[in-house]
Design an enzyme around this catalytic site. Structure first.
Site, short mmCIF file in Angstrom:
data_model
loop_
_atom_site.label_atom_id
_atom_site.label_comp_id
_atom_site.label_asym_id
_atom_site.label_seq_id
_atom_site.Cartn_x
_atom_site.Cartn_y
_atom_site.Cartn_z
N ASP A 45 41.90 9.33 21.24
CA ASP A 45 41.90 9.52 22.77
C ASP A 45 41.45 8.18 23.50
O ASP A 45 41.50 8.06 24.45
CB ASP A 45 40.75 10.63 23.23
CG ASP A 45 39.55 10.57 22.67
OD1 ASP A 45 39.23 9.27 21.85
OD2 ASP A 45 38.51 11.20 22.92
N SER A 46 41.21 7.10 22.58
CA SER A 46 41.19 5.74 23.05
C SER A 46 42.39 5.16 23.77
O SER A 46 42.32 4.29 24.32
CB SER A 46 40.66 4.60 22.00
OG SER A 46 41.41 4.55 21.01
N ASP A 84 43.43 13.30 17.98
CA ASP A 84 41.85 13.47 18.52
C ASP A 84 41.98 14.45 19.40
O ASP A 84 43.03 14.88 20.09
CB ASP A 84 41.53 12.35 19.51
CG ASP A 84 40.47 11.41 18.72
OD1 ASP A 84 39.79 12.02 18.02
OD2 ASP A 84 40.12 10.39 19.31
N LYS A 114 40.71 15.51 14.75
CA LYS A 114 39.60 14.87 14.72
C LYS A 114 38.66 15.29 16.03
O LYS A 114 39.26 15.52 17.25
CB LYS A 114 39.57 13.42 14.82
CG LYS A 114 38.16 12.79 14.84
CD LYS A 114 38.22 10.96 14.63
CE LYS A 114 38.64 10.34 15.77
NZ LYS A 114 37.66 10.45 16.96
N GLU A 116 34.71 14.94 18.15
CA GLU A 116 33.33 14.42 18.02
C GLU A 116 32.04 15.38 17.91
O GLU A 116 32.13 16.26 18.61
CB GLU A 116 33.23 13.65 19.39
CG GLU A 116 34.55 12.44 19.42
CD GLU A 116 34.41 11.64 20.54
OE1 GLU A 116 33.42 11.71 21.35
OE2 GLU A 116 35.28 10.81 20.83
N GLU A 181 30.80 5.73 13.90
CA GLU A 181 31.04 5.08 15.00
C GLU A 181 29.68 4.53 15.41
O GLU A 181 28.46 5.14 15.84
CB GLU A 181 31.80 5.40 16.16
CG GLU A 181 32.00 4.11 17.26
CD GLU A 181 33.15 4.53 18.16
OE1 GLU A 181 33.71 5.82 18.18
OE2 GLU A 181 33.27 3.85 19.14
O1 KIV Z 1 39.91 7.32 19.87
C1 KIV Z 1 39.78 6.42 18.93
O2 KIV Z 1 40.31 5.54 18.97
C2 KIV Z 1 38.53 6.65 17.91
C3 KIV Z 1 38.21 5.68 16.90
C4 KIV Z 1 37.20 4.77 17.75
C5 KIV Z 1 37.99 6.06 15.58
O3 KIV Z 1 38.27 7.86 17.91
#
Ligand code: KIV
Length: 280
Positions: A45-46, A84, A114, A116, A181
């Site tokens: 989600d970055s 994500d 993924k 969090e 992280e």
């Molecule tokens: O969203 C992302 O890019 C991430 C990485 C920092 C692992 O979760």
């Protein structure tokens, strides 16, 4: 036929080799990462910052993640493709979590998702639904406001032990892999030792079972300030600006296109057009 790395193979890789994870936002970035031989392509989600120009990850929607994951899926042949789960897509409970994880797999073509934070119930429910899950502990950017900013986590003994307990809980819940992280190296090492599944670090030191970086960061496409852990393997921002500037100059000065860059004129067409103009 090319084989795809499975989540089971990733989970079993601990102690055999170091894992490489890179983020991707679309088909070209996923294809290039895959061709470079990375083990895991993460549609993180970055992409909110890396591709959408937003200040943080909080506004990314499930539909946006599906859109980008589907594009990345078109470029992946070998790597495990992880999507994500964005903010709000799993925090309200397990049924939301399962529904949205299934959408990322069915519509986005992700192989795994993924999420969090220490959420063993959600991890267990999604895994039971048949979707492999990657956990993400330490600095969890979706909790930015609760954490009070992008801060290193696990600096004190209680916090570090809590992270170890969280890692164990996610492993028991069925997670295949953990992203760690912004954690001091010794705390990340303790977490890595505490679980039989691999850990992949980002700002978590060298003892993790692998490392992940954001595509745009490692290729030098992002502007400072950059997190301390970013190593730039190229300066694509300079390369791209230079190429675009050269194109603009060529167009403005009539150097582009050259004859070799044009389709050949069919024989007789120039004469026919000249005649047509004369008659008109
Ligand atoms: O969203 C992302 O890019 C991430 C990485 C920092 C692992 O979760």
């Amino acid at each position: 036929m090319e084989t795809t790395i499975t989540a089971t193979e990733i989970a079993a890789a601990k102690g055999t080799r170091l894992l490489v994870m890179v983020t991707a936002t679309d088909e070209p970035s996923a294809r290039l990462a895959d061709e470079a031989g990375v083990d895991v392509v993460l549609v993180g989600d970055s992409l909110a910052m890396a591709a959408l120009g937003r200040p943080d990850t909080l506004s990314v929607t499930v539909d946006e993640m599906i859109h980008h994951t589907r594009a990345a899926a078109a470029g992946v042949r070998h790597a495990l493709l992880v999507a994500d789960m964005p903010f709000g897509s799993y925090q309200a409970g397990v049924s939301d979590a399962v529904r949205n994880a299934c959408r990322l797999v069915a519509e986005g073509r992700a192989h795994a998702v993924k999420l969090e934070g220490p959420r063993p119930d959600e991890v267990a429910a999604i895994t039971a639904a048949g979707v492999p899950v990657v956990g993400h502990l330490g600095l969890t950017p979706q909790s930015l406001h609760r954490l009070g900013g992008y801060r290193v986590q696990g600096r004190g003994i209680d916090q570090a032990l809590a992270l170890v307990a969280q890692a164990r809980a996610l492993e028991r819940a069925g997670a295949s892999l953990l992203v760690l992280e912004a954690i001091p190296p010794v705390a990340a090492a303790a977490m890595t030792r505490a679980v039989a599944i691999p850990t992949v670090g980002i700002g978590a030191g060298p003892a993790c079972d692998g490392q992940v970086l954001v595509f745009a960061d490692l290729l030098g496409m992002t502007e400072p300030p950059r997190p301390r852990f970013v190593r730039r393997y190229a300066d694509l921002a300079t390369t791209i600006r230079g190429a675009l500037g050269a194109f603009a100059a060529d167009v403005r000065e009539g150097r582009y296109p050259a004859e070799a860059e044009c389709y050949p004129d069919p024989p007789g067409l120039a004469a026919a057009l000249a005649e047509y103009r004369e008659e008109a």
